[in-house]
Write a protein that holds these residues in place. Structure first.
Motif, mmCIF file in Angstrom:
data_model
loop_
_atom_site.group_PDB
_atom_site.id
_atom_site.type_symbol
_atom_site.label_atom_id
_atom_site.label_comp_id
_atom_site.label_asym_id
_atom_site.label_seq_id
_atom_site.Cartn_x
_atom_site.Cartn_y
_atom_site.Cartn_z
ATOM 1 N N THR A 516 0.840 -1.201 0.000
ATOM 2 C CA THR A 516 0.000 0.000 0.000
ATOM 3 C C THR A 516 0.869 1.242 0.000
ATOM 4 O O THR A 516 2.040 1.193 0.394
ATOM 5 C CB THR A 516 -0.932 0.010 1.222
ATOM 6 N N GLU A 517 0.294 2.355 -0.443
ATOM 7 C CA GLU A 517 0.998 3.640 -0.405
ATOM 8 C C GLU A 517 0.897 4.295 0.971
ATOM 9 O O GLU A 517 1.646 5.217 1.279
ATOM 10 C CB GLU A 517 0.405 4.601 -1.456
ATOM 11 N N LEU A 518 -0.052 3.837 1.790
ATOM 12 C CA LEU A 518 -0.336 4.490 3.069
ATOM 13 C C LEU A 518 0.643 4.048 4.144
ATOM 14 O O LEU A 518 0.930 2.858 4.289
ATOM 15 C CB LEU A 518 -1.761 4.173 3.526
ATOM 16 N N ALA A 519 1.137 5.028 4.894
ATOM 17 C CA ALA A 519 2.007 4.729 6.025
ATOM 18 C C ALA A 519 1.214 4.580 7.316
ATOM 19 O O ALA A 519 1.770 4.245 8.359
ATOM 20 C CB ALA A 519 3.051 5.831 6.188
ATOM 21 N N PHE A 542 0.745 -5.251 6.305
ATOM 22 C CA PHE A 542 0.619 -4.150 5.350
ATOM 23 C C PHE A 542 2.011 -3.538 5.141
ATOM 24 O O PHE A 542 2.637 -3.073 6.093
ATOM 25 C CB PHE A 542 -0.357 -3.092 5.857
ATOM 26 N N VAL A 543 2.484 -3.551 3.914
ATOM 27 C CA VAL A 543 3.829 -3.086 3.590
ATOM 28 C C VAL A 543 3.737 -1.763 2.842
ATOM 29 O O VAL A 543 3.119 -1.682 1.779
ATOM 30 C CB VAL A 543 4.589 -4.117 2.738
ATOM 31 N N CYS A 544 4.322 -0.733 3.425
ATOM 32 C CA CYS A 544 4.382 0.582 2.780
ATOM 33 C C CYS A 544 5.842 0.903 2.480
ATOM 34 O O CYS A 544 6.679 0.936 3.387
ATOM 35 C CB CYS A 544 3.774 1.657 3.680
ATOM 36 N N VAL A 545 6.155 1.093 1.214
ATOM 37 C CA VAL A 545 7.502 1.485 0.797
ATOM 38 C C VAL A 545 7.463 2.964 0.439
ATOM 39 O O VAL A 545 6.742 3.369 -0.477
ATOM 40 C CB VAL A 545 7.985 0.660 -0.405
ATOM 41 N N LYS A 546 8.192 3.771 1.170
ATOM 42 C CA LYS A 546 8.158 5.206 0.910
ATOM 43 C C LYS A 546 9.569 5.779 0.882
ATOM 44 O O LYS A 546 10.499 5.234 1.486
ATOM 45 C CB LYS A 546 7.315 5.939 1.949
ATOM 46 N N HIS A 570 -3.432 -10.888 14.507
ATOM 47 C CA HIS A 570 -2.230 -11.205 13.729
ATOM 48 C C HIS A 570 -2.098 -10.293 12.511
ATOM 49 O O HIS A 570 -1.866 -10.755 11.388
ATOM 50 C CB HIS A 570 -2.239 -12.667 13.292
ATOM 51 N N MET A 571 -2.236 -8.983 12.754
ATOM 52 C CA MET A 571 -2.099 -7.989 11.688
ATOM 53 C C MET A 571 -0.986 -7.014 12.062
ATOM 54 O O MET A 571 -0.908 -6.554 13.206
ATOM 55 C CB MET A 571 -3.418 -7.242 11.464
ATOM 56 N N PHE A 572 -0.142 -6.708 11.088
ATOM 57 C CA PHE A 572 1.012 -5.853 11.325
ATOM 58 C C PHE A 572 1.135 -4.833 10.189
ATOM 59 O O PHE A 572 0.526 -4.970 9.130
ATOM 60 C CB PHE A 572 2.298 -6.688 11.397
ATOM 61 N N ARG A 573 1.958 -3.830 10.452
ATOM 62 C CA ARG A 573 2.337 -2.885 9.400
ATOM 63 C C ARG A 573 3.852 -2.753 9.401
ATOM 64 O O ARG A 573 4.479 -2.643 10.462
ATOM 65 C CB ARG A 573 1.720 -1.506 9.620
ATOM 66 N N CYS A 574 4.435 -2.758 8.213
ATOM 67 C CA CYS A 574 5.870 -2.535 8.062
ATOM 68 C C CYS A 574 6.075 -1.374 7.094
ATOM 69 O O CYS A 574 5.716 -1.473 5.914
ATOM 70 C CB CYS A 574 6.571 -3.782 7.542
ATOM 71 N N VAL A 575 6.611 -0.282 7.600
ATOM 72 C CA VAL A 575 6.942 0.869 6.762
ATOM 73 C C VAL A 575 8.427 0.778 6.418
ATOM 74 O O VAL A 575 9.278 0.783 7.310
ATOM 75 C CB VAL A 575 6.636 2.195 7.479
ATOM 76 N N GLU A 591 11.584 -10.229 0.579
ATOM 77 C CA GLU A 591 10.661 -11.049 1.368
ATOM 78 C C GLU A 591 11.321 -11.535 2.652
ATOM 79 O O GLU A 591 10.720 -11.477 3.732
ATOM 80 C CB GLU A 591 10.199 -12.237 0.523
ATOM 81 N N LYS A 592 12.565 -11.996 2.547
ATOM 82 C CA LYS A 592 13.280 -12.482 3.736
ATOM 83 C C LYS A 592 13.516 -11.348 4.730
ATOM 84 O O LYS A 592 13.398 -11.545 5.949
ATOM 85 C CB LYS A 592 14.609 -13.105 3.314
ATOM 86 N N MET A 593 13.837 -10.160 4.218
ATOM 87 C CA MET A 593 14.057 -9.024 5.115
ATOM 88 C C MET A 593 12.784 -8.692 5.888
ATOM 89 O O MET A 593 12.825 -8.414 7.092
ATOM 90 C CB MET A 593 14.540 -7.808 4.320
ATOM 91 N N LEU A 594 11.641 -8.735 5.215
ATOM 92 C CA LEU A 594 10.371 -8.452 5.890
ATOM 93 C C LEU A 594 10.081 -9.490 6.971
ATOM 94 O O LEU A 594 9.663 -9.146 8.090
ATOM 95 C CB LEU A 594 9.231 -8.423 4.870
ATOM 96 N N LEU A 595 10.291 -10.763 6.649
ATOM 97 C CA LEU A 595 10.030 -11.822 7.626
ATOM 98 C C LEU A 595 10.961 -11.715 8.828
ATOM 99 O O LEU A 595 10.530 -11.894 9.977
ATOM 100 C CB LEU A 595 10.180 -13.193 6.957
#
Length: 750
Positions: A516-519, A542-546, A570-575, A591-595
């Protein structure tokens, strides 16, 4: 701080990267000043005097000793100035910044007193949206004309250098020179994908040899032909020249302008050289050698007025003619390479700040971060460069175009330096006005001279700049509108909590990364997904790349993790935060970095008493790793005390950061509870990871609203749609495996 030896070494190396373009200007300047020949000696001395004081005021005084100080941690160019302004005032048009971003080690900025001039300027800039748009437009104009510079520099440098063939073979056709130049250009652009890492060490010795050559030949010509040209250092000859050359004044000024081409590239190619090294190289080598070269050419032209067309090559002694020709050609290639590399860097910065369609960016060096290659842009530059070279076939028209591009970039830099001096440097307003007036007094007449040559080749950079400006502004405008649409249509936390832990669906084993675009907030794509499908993954991130207005974000500070809702959701956000110089490398396993960051986050969270029942809990990876390491050390020592909570941070609904003061004590029951909870969730996450990971991306179609005007419909429905069709997908940029990709279709009306 650098040692004296290291500083001199860096100054030497900067010659090959920074000064190639400026150093090759003597190849074509006098021909462009006197395209119709020379009438008398006083004209040559007057033109030389103009060159001397233009070099003194613009490259030396303005850029080397003032503008270079406005670098963004070693990065130069218009976007670097813009990023500085975005950090010191809220002028970014994409409102995705958060106060936690300001805690980055690379996010340096100033604070102001309430009634200071800087504070007033800051409030004025932030006051209305149109002021932010005007600032962005100014930056885009400078950027687009700099791209035009990247097209024209190789054309005029290589064509001028290869023109030396005809001096020894007067009967040779111009077409042969053009064919040789085009062949060199094709070879130059075809080799770009190899990068300059392997041959870059040759650049500095080659350019140094070039400067020694032109300086020595200049000194020889002064001694041999006419030492009276030294009176050109008296500025009174400028006045006499301008008064006498009223009819040809704009033509002459346009030619003199070419003597400082490459000055803006000097700032854009700053790279990681310290400013003092650039200043040493310019004042000790570049500046004196250029003055000797131009003075020597003037001395030769006074004696041989009919040789003004090929003054540079004809003034070279016959004994060293062919070695000089080879060095000149190689120096022109180095100058072209520096400008092409600067163009890649400009495009990368524009892409990072949401002003250019997504294109492939290849990292060509393992040692240097800034050495990149953009295949799509490379071939566009090559086609346009060959078209200019083969279409014009002579230095005059290309020179007219070149001067127009350079002077516009200089004017943009001058105007951007005003808020930089007020906000970043906190300079007194008298100094700011002095800088502005002196710069415009020199640059504005050159601007008028170049604009008067629009019909003689000056239209080329304007056409290129307008084309790239339309692409950049349309992309940025629609990106902002898309972000605003997502902000207004995001899902409320109350609705998510009302669905319960199962989200009203079947939770199937696995981890779903929703991009998503949202932080902040739950994006519309998620509600669209769960209302059309009966199942969702057991873990949702939810992954936001900004991108931030900083040159780089250290890897240890790149990821910011949050939990959304209670633990059983079990819901998270990663900016994920990047700077405008950061690159997604092919070998990076995103993917590995996010995990990994998710597991570290859960580990650290287990050290806390209770949990946050909202998405307000946040921590950066740097804090995660410090606390996780403390946890590992305490476990090895058998200590009951886990660690202090001082490294944990919370963000309130008002986006303020408050440090948690209460440490976790050595309560045995709490420790057992935390360990058990952490172990259960870690086992659950690992089982979900083994079940499979899916990347969910929005396959969005953007349309103009039905009440939009005809221009907006054309821009959004056709131009922006075309740009999105030809640009790269997010899945390709982040190396997402195709078998793990799930696209969710939706339509945005903006």
């Amino acid at each position: 701080k650098f040692s004296s030896v290291l500083l001199l070494r860096l100054a030497f190396q900067s010659l090959g990267v920074v000064f190639g373009d400026l150093g090759t200007s003597p190849l074509y300047v006098f021909y462009n000043i006197f395209p119709h020949g020379v009438d008398n000696d006083e004209d040559v001395i007057g033109a030389l005097s103009l060159i001397i004081y233009t070099l003194t005021l613009i490259p030396l005084m303005k850029y080397v000793f003032v503008v270079l100080r406005a670098n963004d941690n070693g990065q130069g160019g218009t976007f670097a100035l813009y990023s500085l302004l975005c950090r010191h005032a809220k002028v970014s048009t994409i409102p995705n910044q958060h106060k936690t971003d300001e805690e980055l080690t690379t996010y340096s900025r100033q604070t102001y007193e309430e009634n200071s001039l800087a504070a007033k300027v800051k409030r004025w800039l932030e006051g209305h949206a149109y002021k932010k748009n005007c600032l962005l437009i100014l930056v885009l104009i400078g950027t687009c004309t700099a791209i035009g510079d990247g097209i024209l520099t190789p054309a005029i440098s290589v064509l001028s250098a290869t023109g030396g063939i005809r001096v020894q073979n007067p009967k040779m056709s111009t077409d042969v020179v053009v064919i040789v130049a085009v062949t060199i250009l094709i070879g130059l652009f075809s080799m770009q994908h190899y990068g300059t890492d392997k041959v870059g060490w040759l650049f500095a010795p080659l350019v140094f040899l070039w400067f020694i050559l032109i300086g020595s030949v200049g000194a020889f010509n002064i001694h041999k032909y006419n030492s009276s040209v030294l009176k050109a250092y008296n500025p009174v000859y400028i006045y006499r020249f301008l008064r006498r050359a009223k009819s040809e004044i704009w033509t002459s000024l346009g030619g003199v302008m070419l003597s400082i081409t490459g000055t803006e590239a000097l700032f854009a190619d700053l790279c990681h050289f310290p400013v003092l090294a650039i200043q040493i190289a310019f004042t000790l080598v570049v500046f004196p050698c250029l003055l000797l070269a131009y003075t020597g050419q003037a001395a030769y032209i006074i004696v041989h007025k009919d040789h003004v067309v090929d003054a540079f090559y004809r003034s070279i002694p016959d004994a060293i003619y062919w070695p000089a020709f080879v060095i000149a050609t190689l120096a022109a290639i180095v100058a072209s390479q520096a400008t092409i590399s600067a163009t890649y860097s400009i495009i990368k910065q524009a892409l990072a700040l949401g002003c250019f369609p997504r294109v492939s960016v290849v990292h060509t060096s393992k040692k240097f971060l800034g050495q990149i290659y953009i295949p799509d842009i490379n071939w566009v530059l090559m086609i346009l460069c060959i078209a200019v070279t083969a279409g014009f076939k002579n230095q005059i028209q290309i020179g007219n175009a070149y001067g127009t591009a350079v002077v516009i970039v200089m004017l943009v830099t001058t105007f951007l330096m005003v808020p930089i001096m007020l906000l970043v440097w906190k300079s007194h307003w008298i100094l700011v006005v002095t800088f502005l007036v002196l710069s415009l007094m020199v640059e504005f007449p050159y601007f008028i001279a170049c604009i008067n040559k629009v019909d003689e080749g000056g239209w080329v950079p304007l056409a290129v700049a307008i084309t790239f400006f339309i692409i950049m502004y349309v992309w940025h405008f629609c990106t902002v509108k898309r972000y605003e649409f997502e902000m207004h249509s995001k899902v409320s936390m109350a609705w998510i909590l009302g669905l319960g832990p199962s989200l009203g669906l079947v939770r199937v084993p696995g981890i779903g990364f929703v991009y998503t675009e949202l932080a902040s907030g739950v994006p519309h794509i998620f509600s669209h997904f769960i209302t059309n499908l009966p199942a969702i993954h057991s873990v949702v991130v939810f992954v936001c790349v900004k991108y931030l207005p900083v040159y780089t974000v250290p890897v240890e500070e790149r990821f910011v993790m949050k939990r959304i809702g209670p633990k059983n959701f079990h819901m998270f956000r990663c900016v994920t935060r990047y700077g405008y110089k950061d690159i997604h490398k092919k070998h990076d396993d995103f993917e590995k970095m996010l995990l990994d960051r998710l597991l570290i986050f859960v580990r650290l969270e287990s050290m806390m008493d209770g949990y946050s029942d909202s998405e307000d809990f946040t921590m950066s990876e740097q804090k995660v790793e410090r606390s996780a390491n403390a946890l590992l050390m305490s476990e090895k020592a058998g200590s009951n005390t886990l660690c202090s909570g001082s490294d944990l941070s919370y963000s309130s609904s008002h986006d303020s950061i408050v440090l948690a003061k209460s440490p976790l004590t050595g309560n045995n029951s709490l420790t057992r509870y935390s360990s058990q909870t952490y172990g259960d969730e870690l086992e659950f996450l690992n089982s979900c990871k083994d079940a499979g990971v899916v990347h969910i991306l929005g396959n969005t179609i953007v349309r103009a609203r039905r009440d939009s005007g005809i221009i907006k419909r054309i821009v959004v429905d056709h131009l922006y749609a075309f740009l999105r069709k030809v640009c790269r997908e997010h899945s390709v940029i982040f190396n997402v495996p195709h078998e793990s990709l799930l696209n969710v279709g939706q339509i945005y009306y903006i």
